[in-house]
Design a protein around this motif. Structure first.
Motif, PDB file in Angstrom:
ATOM      1  N   LYS A 113      -2.413   9.733  -8.473  1.00  0.00           N
ATOM      2  CA  LYS A 113      -1.933  10.931  -7.650  1.00  0.00           C
ATOM      3  C   LYS A 113      -1.109  10.464  -6.439  1.00  0.00           C
ATOM      4  CE  LYS A 113      -3.990  14.846  -5.261  1.00  0.00           C
ATOM      5  NZ  LYS A 113      -4.720  14.965  -4.365  1.00  0.00           N
ATOM      6  N   LEU A 114       0.117  10.996  -6.221  1.00  0.00           N
ATOM      7  CA  LEU A 114       1.089  10.516  -5.229  1.00  0.00           C
ATOM      8  C   LEU A 114       0.387  10.743  -3.980  1.00  0.00           C
ATOM      9  CD1 LEU A 114       4.481  10.983  -6.952  1.00  0.00           C
ATOM     10  CD2 LEU A 114       2.984   9.026  -6.842  1.00  0.00           C
ATOM     11  N   ALA A 136       3.892   2.524  -7.739  1.00  0.00           N
ATOM     12  CA  ALA A 136       4.692   1.306  -8.240  1.00  0.00           C
ATOM     13  C   ALA A 136       3.827   0.062  -7.668  1.00  0.00           C
ATOM     14  CB  ALA A 136       5.945   1.316  -7.852  1.00  0.00           C
ATOM     15  N   VAL A 137       3.716  -0.847  -8.641  1.00  0.00           N
ATOM     16  CA  VAL A 137       2.908  -2.442  -8.079  1.00  0.00           C
ATOM     17  C   VAL A 137       4.289  -3.179  -8.073  1.00  0.00           C
ATOM     18  CG1 VAL A 137       1.685  -4.009  -8.989  1.00  0.00           C
ATOM     19  CG2 VAL A 137       0.862  -1.647  -9.605  1.00  0.00           C
ATOM     20  N   ILE A 138       4.607  -3.501  -6.808  1.00  0.00           N
ATOM     21  CA  ILE A 138       5.608  -4.372  -6.508  1.00  0.00           C
ATOM     22  C   ILE A 138       5.026  -5.700  -6.455  1.00  0.00           C
ATOM     23  CG2 ILE A 138       7.172  -2.586  -5.180  1.00  0.00           C
ATOM     24  CD1 ILE A 138       6.119  -3.747  -2.545  1.00  0.00           C
ATOM     25  N   ARG A 142       0.886  -1.125   0.093  1.00  0.00           N
ATOM     26  CA  ARG A 142       0.056   0.010  -0.182  1.00  0.00           C
ATOM     27  C   ARG A 142       0.850   1.221   0.068  1.00  0.00           C
ATOM     28  NH1 ARG A 142      -0.881   3.122   3.944  1.00  0.00           N
ATOM     29  NH2 ARG A 142      -0.231   1.767   5.579  1.00  0.00           N
ATOM     30  N   GLU A 143       2.001   1.209   0.955  1.00  0.00           N
ATOM     31  CA  GLU A 143       2.715   2.378   1.099  1.00  0.00           C
ATOM     32  C   GLU A 143       3.445   2.816  -0.299  1.00  0.00           C
ATOM     33  OE1 GLU A 143       3.191   5.011   2.989  1.00  0.00           O
ATOM     34  OE2 GLU A 143       1.900   4.406   4.938  1.00  0.00           O
ATOM     35  N   VAL A 144       3.850   1.658  -0.857  1.00  0.00           N
ATOM     36  CA  VAL A 144       4.856   1.977  -2.175  1.00  0.00           C
ATOM     37  C   VAL A 144       4.058   2.455  -3.150  1.00  0.00           C
ATOM     38  CG1 VAL A 144       6.127   0.907  -3.974  1.00  0.00           C
ATOM     39  CG2 VAL A 144       6.920   0.355  -1.511  1.00  0.00           C
ATOM     40  N   MET A 145       2.753   1.695  -3.369  1.00  0.00           N
ATOM     41  CA  MET A 145       1.766   2.470  -4.343  1.00  0.00           C
ATOM     42  C   MET A 145       1.463   3.513  -4.153  1.00  0.00           C
ATOM     43  SD  MET A 145      -1.059   0.937  -6.697  1.00  0.00           S
ATOM     44  CE  MET A 145      -0.638  -0.660  -6.693  1.00  0.00           C
ATOM     45  N   ILE A 148       6.817  14.852  -2.984  1.00  0.00           N
ATOM     46  CA  ILE A 148       6.719  15.759  -3.883  1.00  0.00           C
ATOM     47  C   ILE A 148       7.023  15.311  -5.222  1.00  0.00           C
ATOM     48  CG2 ILE A 148       8.375  17.955  -4.775  1.00  0.00           C
ATOM     49  CD1 ILE A 148       9.086  18.443  -1.654  1.00  0.00           C
ATOM     50  N   ASP A 149       7.953  14.227  -5.354  1.00  0.00           N
ATOM     51  CA  ASP A 149       8.273  13.738  -6.692  1.00  0.00           C
ATOM     52  C   ASP A 149       8.719  12.378  -6.442  1.00  0.00           C
ATOM     53  OD1 ASP A 149       8.574  13.444  -9.292  1.00  0.00           O
ATOM     54  OD2 ASP A 149      10.317  15.004  -9.574  1.00  0.00           O
ATOM     55  N   ILE A 150       8.865  11.394  -7.281  1.00  0.00           N
ATOM     56  CA  ILE A 150       9.530  10.206  -7.453  1.00  0.00           C
ATOM     57  C   ILE A 150      10.693  10.127  -8.615  1.00  0.00           C
ATOM     58  CG2 ILE A 150       7.701   8.986  -6.579  1.00  0.00           C
ATOM     59  CD1 ILE A 150       7.257   7.757  -9.529  1.00  0.00           C
TER      60      ILE A 150
END
Length: 191
Positions: free
Chosen positions: A148-149, A98-100, A90-93, A154-156
């Motif tokens: 939407k992050l 990203a889908v890990i 959930r946190e990474v997405m 701020i960015d990836i």
């Protein structure tokens, strides 16, 4: 090798198991020292407060620019009732889109505060004391969704290892953790 936190009593000593070792250690502030332990064995999930993931996409490392902490490895808090891997995915997405796949734990931070630390999100509550854990995983992200992050991002950016070493915010020793993963051939990040 024994790992005996100052804040623990004699009967609660930590013992490193065969194959485990302390890779690095630091202090987040005057109250919160920690040690990063290389281990394949998951710590007690009831004492885990957050999880982080060395996320790879096409040979590059995925970093998150956090509004308060700067560039870091994606991850975050584990919600109440949530499994560690669920929180990680959930946190990474949320932070990156990203889908890990198939996250693998390789170590954890053993957090040893000198005194109880108030919980960031739960007023009147504290993180586990006298110790807690922050597990670290690595995973491939075959897909990056255009989402939407999270509001604190701020960015990836997709970077090679040398760029990551220059960019990563101090205090977490993520550069040392990445270096260990590369040298031990656990992950393959373009240099």
């Amino acid at each position: 090798m024994k790992l005996i936190p100052k804040s623990m009593s004699k009967e609660n000593e930590f013992h490193l198991k065969k194959g485990e070792f302390v890779l690095t250690e630091a202090t987040w502030d005057d109250n919160t020292p920690w040690k990063f332990i290389i281990s394949n064995e998951k710590p007690d999930s009831s004492l885990c407060t957050a999880a982080f993931c060395v996320t790879l996409h096409r040979g590059k490392l995925l970093l998150v620019n956090n509004r308060e902490r700067g560039w870091e490895i994606p991850g975050g808090h584990i919600d109440e009732g949530e499994e560690i891997e669920q929180a990680l995915i959930r946190e990474v997405m949320e932070e990156t889109g990203a889908v890990i796949e198939n996250p693998q734990m390789f170590g954890y931070k053993l957090v040893l505060p000198v005194s109880p630390v108030p919980h960031r999100d739960k007023k009147g509550s504290f993180y586990p004391f006298p110790h807690s854990y922050v597990p670290y995983f690595y995973a491939e992200a075959p897909e990056i969704l255009n989402l939407k992050l999270a509001s604190d991002v701020i960015d990836i950016m997709f970077v090679n290892f040398n760029d990551a070493k220059k960019m990563l915010a101090p205090g977490h020793n993520h550069d040392k953790i990445l270096e260990h993963l590369i040298k031990s051939r656990v992950v393959n990040i373009n240099e």
